[in-house]
Design a protein around this motif. Structure first.
Motif, PDB file in Angstrom:
ATOM      1  N   VAL A 178      12.335  -9.965  -6.828  1.00  0.00           N
ATOM      2  CA  VAL A 178      11.533 -11.124  -7.259  1.00  0.00           C
ATOM      3  C   VAL A 178      10.086 -10.959  -6.821  1.00  0.00           C
ATOM      4  O   VAL A 178       9.150 -11.283  -7.577  1.00  0.00           O
ATOM      5  CB  VAL A 178      12.147 -12.428  -6.722  1.00  0.00           C
ATOM      6  N   ALA A 179       9.862 -10.433  -5.620  1.00  0.00           N
ATOM      7  CA  ALA A 179       8.492 -10.168  -5.180  1.00  0.00           C
ATOM      8  C   ALA A 179       7.807  -9.179  -6.110  1.00  0.00           C
ATOM      9  O   ALA A 179       6.611  -9.341  -6.439  1.00  0.00           O
ATOM     10  CB  ALA A 179       8.503  -9.633  -3.746  1.00  0.00           C
ATOM     11  N   ALA A 180       8.552  -8.178  -6.577  1.00  0.00           N
ATOM     12  CA  ALA A 180       7.988  -7.194  -7.501  1.00  0.00           C
ATOM     13  C   ALA A 180       7.679  -7.820  -8.855  1.00  0.00           C
ATOM     14  O   ALA A 180       6.677  -7.477  -9.500  1.00  0.00           O
ATOM     15  CB  ALA A 180       8.954  -6.023  -7.659  1.00  0.00           C
ATOM     16  N   VAL A 181       8.532  -8.739  -9.308  1.00  0.00           N
ATOM     17  CA  VAL A 181       8.276  -9.449 -10.564  1.00  0.00           C
ATOM     18  C   VAL A 181       6.971 -10.233 -10.474  1.00  0.00           C
ATOM     19  O   VAL A 181       6.122 -10.187 -11.370  1.00  0.00           O
ATOM     20  CB  VAL A 181       9.437 -10.397 -10.916  1.00  0.00           C
ATOM     21  N   LEU A 182       6.796 -10.951  -9.377  1.00  0.00           N
ATOM     22  CA  LEU A 182       5.584 -11.761  -9.198  1.00  0.00           C
ATOM     23  C   LEU A 182       4.347 -10.881  -9.085  1.00  0.00           C
ATOM     24  O   LEU A 182       3.266 -11.230  -9.575  1.00  0.00           O
ATOM     25  CB  LEU A 182       5.731 -12.656  -7.971  1.00  0.00           C
ATOM     26  N   ASP A 183       4.495  -9.722  -8.453  1.00  0.00           N
ATOM     27  CA  ASP A 183       3.379  -8.788  -8.352  1.00  0.00           C
ATOM     28  C   ASP A 183       2.997  -8.247  -9.729  1.00  0.00           C
ATOM     29  O   ASP A 183       1.812  -8.056 -10.026  1.00  0.00           O
ATOM     30  CB  ASP A 183       3.755  -7.642  -7.416  1.00  0.00           C
ATOM     31  N   ARG A 184       4.009  -8.042 -10.581  1.00  0.00           N
ATOM     32  CA  ARG A 184       3.771  -7.473 -11.925  1.00  0.00           C
ATOM     33  C   ARG A 184       3.265  -8.513 -12.906  1.00  0.00           C
ATOM     34  O   ARG A 184       2.313  -8.269 -13.656  1.00  0.00           O
ATOM     35  CB  ARG A 184       5.079  -6.859 -12.433  1.00  0.00           C
TER      36      ARG A 184
END
Length: 257
Positions: free
Chosen positions: A77-83
């Motif tokens: 989820v952190a990676a989704v928000l970063d992307r």
């Protein structure tokens, strides 16, 4: 194009209902983050789609995620928000059973509940603040097994838990503008049936005369996630070809006279 400018997260998005949901949301304009413990399978699906829809590559991303592992969910989820910078829709599809009913066996019970009940909770927990910021929507995939007695008690109990989870979170998150609902599929043509000879033998048990397709469930998920369902929250919607409407009546038609 109900999801223009919106970001959707689909867990279990590499195959079956999850992939059908990712495609449906893409078709309606969303940017889609596909979460799956088989990221290569998800990437392969997206590559095939990109052949006919070049925008797929710009509007999608794949993230490895095992919903039975809290750290894996948080990292994804952190990676989704970063992307993508935001999350508007969460489709919690990852789940299933091992097709072996071990009753109340401790190891089996814990594994099935961790995947089918705790998994959605982990995903919602990780996405909660982003959904509050966007006044977003959550749709979890339950099962008719969680509504009536079709066997597999561990799986049934886990899926039944989603109904009360949705009701409680609907009350808790509603004032923040976040909606949460459940779809409860009947028999759907997914890969779980590959080693069981296919699901079509069960077609006569359904009043509509057929088993479901992944696209049937994806359509319901897209509806509940969209503004068309803006005053619907805390509900469990059967998408089951009528099996819950009259199972005894259906069975009686199959019995010899």
């Amino acid at each position: 194009m109900r999801f223009d400018d919106r970001v959707a997260v689909v867990s279990g998005g590499a195959n079956g209902i999850g992939w059908a949901t990712a495609e449906r949301l893409l078709d309606e304009g969303a940017r889609v983050a596909v979460l799956d413990r088989e990221p290569h399978a998800a990437a392969s699906q997206l590559e095939k789609r990109a052949v006919v829809d070049a925008s797929t590559s710009e509007r999608t991303a794949v993230f490895e995620c095992d919903v039975t592992d809290p750290a894996s969910v948080d990292d994804a989820v952190a990676a989704v928000l970063d992307r993508f910078g935001r999350i508007d829709v969460v489709a919690s599809v990852a789940g299933g059973d091992n097709a072996v009913d071990d009753g109340l066996d401790e190891e089996h019970w814990n594994a099935i509940v961790s995947l089918n009940l705790h998994g959605p909770v982990r995903l919602i927990r990780a996405c909660r603040e982003a959904l509050i910021a966007s006044k977003g929507s959550i749709v979890m995939v339950g099962s008719v097994n969680g509504v009536a007695a079709y066997g597999e008690p561990a799986y049934a109990a886990a899926k039944a838990g989603l109904t009360l989870l949705a009701k409680n979170l609907a009350v808790e998150l509603g004032p923040a503008g976040v909606r949460i609902n459940v779809v409860a599929p009947g028999t759907v043509r997914t890969r779980v049936w590959d080693h069981q000879g296919g699901p079509d033998a069960l077609s006569p048990l359904y009043p509509l005369g057929r088993v479901g397709e992944p696209a049937d469930i994806a359509a319901a998920i897209a509806f509940l996630a969209s503004d068309d369902a803006s005053w619907i929250t805390g509900v469990t919607l059967p998408v089951d070809g009528g099996s819950l409407a009259g199972p005894l009546a259906t069975m009686s038609r199959l019995l010899p006279n």
